[in-house]
Motif scaffolding. Structure first.
Motif, mmCIF file in Angstrom:
data_model
loop_
_atom_site.group_PDB
_atom_site.id
_atom_site.type_symbol
_atom_site.label_atom_id
_atom_site.label_comp_id
_atom_site.label_asym_id
_atom_site.label_seq_id
_atom_site.Cartn_x
_atom_site.Cartn_y
_atom_site.Cartn_z
ATOM 1 N N GLN A 69 0.861 -1.185 0.000
ATOM 2 C CA GLN A 69 0.000 0.000 0.000
ATOM 3 C C GLN A 69 0.892 1.227 0.000
ATOM 4 O O GLN A 69 1.532 1.553 0.987
ATOM 5 N N GLY A 70 0.993 1.895 -1.135
ATOM 6 C CA GLY A 70 1.866 3.062 -1.263
ATOM 7 C C GLY A 70 1.229 4.277 -0.630
ATOM 8 O O GLY A 70 0.806 4.254 0.517
ATOM 9 N N GLU A 71 1.139 5.353 -1.400
ATOM 10 C CA GLU A 71 0.456 6.528 -0.886
ATOM 11 C C GLU A 71 -1.024 6.207 -0.762
ATOM 12 O O GLU A 71 -1.640 5.660 -1.669
ATOM 13 N N ALA A 72 -1.590 6.521 0.384
ATOM 14 C CA ALA A 72 -2.999 6.227 0.634
ATOM 15 C C ALA A 72 -3.587 7.348 1.475
ATOM 16 O O ALA A 72 -2.872 8.215 1.976
ATOM 17 N N GLU A 88 6.416 4.453 2.935
ATOM 18 C CA GLU A 88 7.723 4.721 3.528
ATOM 19 C C GLU A 88 7.577 5.204 4.973
ATOM 20 O O GLU A 88 8.349 4.811 5.857
ATOM 21 N N GLU A 89 6.590 6.064 5.197
ATOM 22 C CA GLU A 89 6.374 6.578 6.553
ATOM 23 C C GLU A 89 5.916 5.460 7.492
ATOM 24 O O GLU A 89 6.354 5.376 8.645
ATOM 25 N N ALA A 90 5.025 4.596 6.994
ATOM 26 C CA ALA A 90 4.571 3.472 7.814
ATOM 27 C C ALA A 90 5.728 2.521 8.107
ATOM 28 O O ALA A 90 5.878 2.024 9.233
ATOM 29 N N GLY A 95 8.066 -0.669 11.076
ATOM 30 C CA GLY A 95 8.904 -1.752 10.594
ATOM 31 C C GLY A 95 8.333 -2.486 9.409
ATOM 32 O O GLY A 95 8.986 -3.379 8.854
ATOM 33 N N ASP A 96 7.115 -2.146 9.008
ATOM 34 C CA ASP A 96 6.435 -2.754 7.858
ATOM 35 C C ASP A 96 5.371 -1.795 7.371
ATOM 36 O O ASP A 96 4.800 -1.047 8.171
ATOM 37 N N PRO A 97 5.056 -1.837 6.081
ATOM 38 C CA PRO A 97 3.869 -1.141 5.598
ATOM 39 C C PRO A 97 2.663 -2.082 5.679
ATOM 40 O O PRO A 97 2.789 -3.234 6.109
#
Length: 377
Positions: A69-72, A88-90, A95-97
């Motif tokens: 899940q990229g930008e959401a 990336e922020e998640a 430690g995982d998206p």
């Protein structure tokens, strides 16, 4: 060797079976359906559930099979973003998206990890004795040291263990789900309107999972659910009209519709005697936090830990407060999606937009206690 009988071969039941086998239990999974092929839909596996699957050696395979899940975020029907986050922020925070895959892919991945002969389809649990662990089925009687009731939102085992307890309540919204191939890349996200939500989840292999909800009375059905979706959402922002066109091209039966229910009155415990409840059987929740399957996965690995190291009572102590809190939060978000009054909707959207402008840390802080969970050592 200790023997466990697992009732129900959904994601929670299969995860529990695999987790118990890895701890040395002999496991029998009974499933009343003729196969374990699940309905066609997608699934979001959040960082907390990925950590649980890691304890089974399945996390990396899930990551490989999934789209990230990229930008959401959340948008308005015209397309304007109210709030956004990124993978990336998640990843940096948890430690995982969140990863996205077909529900059937996770079911298959878990089922192949079971010992040969552990799964018995066309086998219905009819009577469960919590004191002795005896399970009477349409195919015979089995004795168990532990019975895992993963028999879903209408759990017969829950009714037998806690007679008179209120059943899950209608949450005020019906839902639609479908998976379609789509010829171009789309991003993940939800769009909120007046009493309406439309969600998009890109999957691996060029497929897209879509879901929608509407605040309507329970029990409604349309002759053509694809046409009903087009009526409700056809004027919303791109790519929603194209996705709706794709599902109508897929023909009748491509759209699944189900009313949503929530366990608004929590059970007093998730166990009685030798029987433990997990997943929807224990704490049915609306999908607004994306945690239904994730919490079932958590339940399963925690139960396997306590069944080997402690007692069913310690399983209840570990899970009841956490899952009750998540059920209530999910239900509260669901209530916000039901708002139809224009002034209330404007205030709701303004609040979300303000949180979005304050940055991802503000958004993620609301999920830290959910996504930041770690399985027992």
């Amino acid at each position: 060797m200790a023997h466990a009988v697992v009732i129900g071969a959904g994601i929670g039941g299969l995860t529990a079976a695999v987790a118990l086998e890895r701890r040395g239990w002999t496991v029998t999974v009974v499933e009343q359906a003729p196969s374990i092929e699940p309905v066609g839909s997608g699934l979001a596996v959040a960082p907390n559930a990925l950590k649980a699957l890691d304890t089974l050696g399945a996390g990396d395979e899930v990551r490989t099979l999934s789209a990230v899940q990229g930008e959401a975020g959340v948008r308005r029907p015209g397309g304007r973003w109210l709030s956004r986050t990124s993978a990336e922020e998640a990843w940096a925070r948890y430690g995982d998206p969140t990863v996205l895959l077909l529900r059937s892919a996770l079911v298959d991945l878990l089922a192949v990890r079971l010992s040969p002969g552990a799964l018995r389809v066309n086998t219905r649990a009819e009577v469960v004795d919590p004191d002795t662990g005896r399970v009477a089925t349409n195919a015979g009687v089995m004795d168990a040291d532990l019975v895992v009731a993963a028999d879903g939102i209408r759990s017969a085992t829950r009714k037998a263990l806690f007679p008179g307890h209120p059943e899950p309540a209608y949450a005020g919204v019906t839902s639609w789900r479908f998976v379609v191939p789509f010829g171009r890349r789309v991003g993940a996200g939800e769009t909120w309107g007046r009493g309406l939500v439309f969600g998009v989840m890109p999957l691996a292999g060029g497929q897209v999972y879509c879901y929608a909800t509407a605040a309507v009375p329970a029990g409604g059905r349309a002759g053509d659910e694809g046409a009903e979706l087009a009526r409700l959402f056809g004027s919303w922002h791109d790519p929603i009209p194209g996705l709706l066109s794709a599902v109508r091209d897929a023909g009748p039966g491509a759209v699944l519709r189900h009313d949503l229910y929530s366990m608004d009155v929590p059970l007093p415990a998730y166990h009685r005697g030798r029987v433990a409840l997990l997943g929807d059987a224990a704490h049915a929740m609306t999908p607004h936090l994306g945690q239904g399957a994730c919490q079932a996965i958590e339940d399963a690995v925690v139960l396997a830990h306590h069944a080997s190291e402690g007692t069913p009572a310690s399983y209840t102590a570990d899970r009841l407060e956490r899952t009750t809190r998540i059920v209530r939060r999910s239900r509260a978000i669901g209530r916000l999606t039901r708002w139809g009054n224009p002034l209330a909707v404007s205030a709701r959207d303004a609040t979300m937009a303000l949180a979005g402008r304050l940055g991802p840390n503000v958004v993620f802080r609301q999920f830290d206690d959910v996504f930041g969970w770690r399985p027992p050592a």
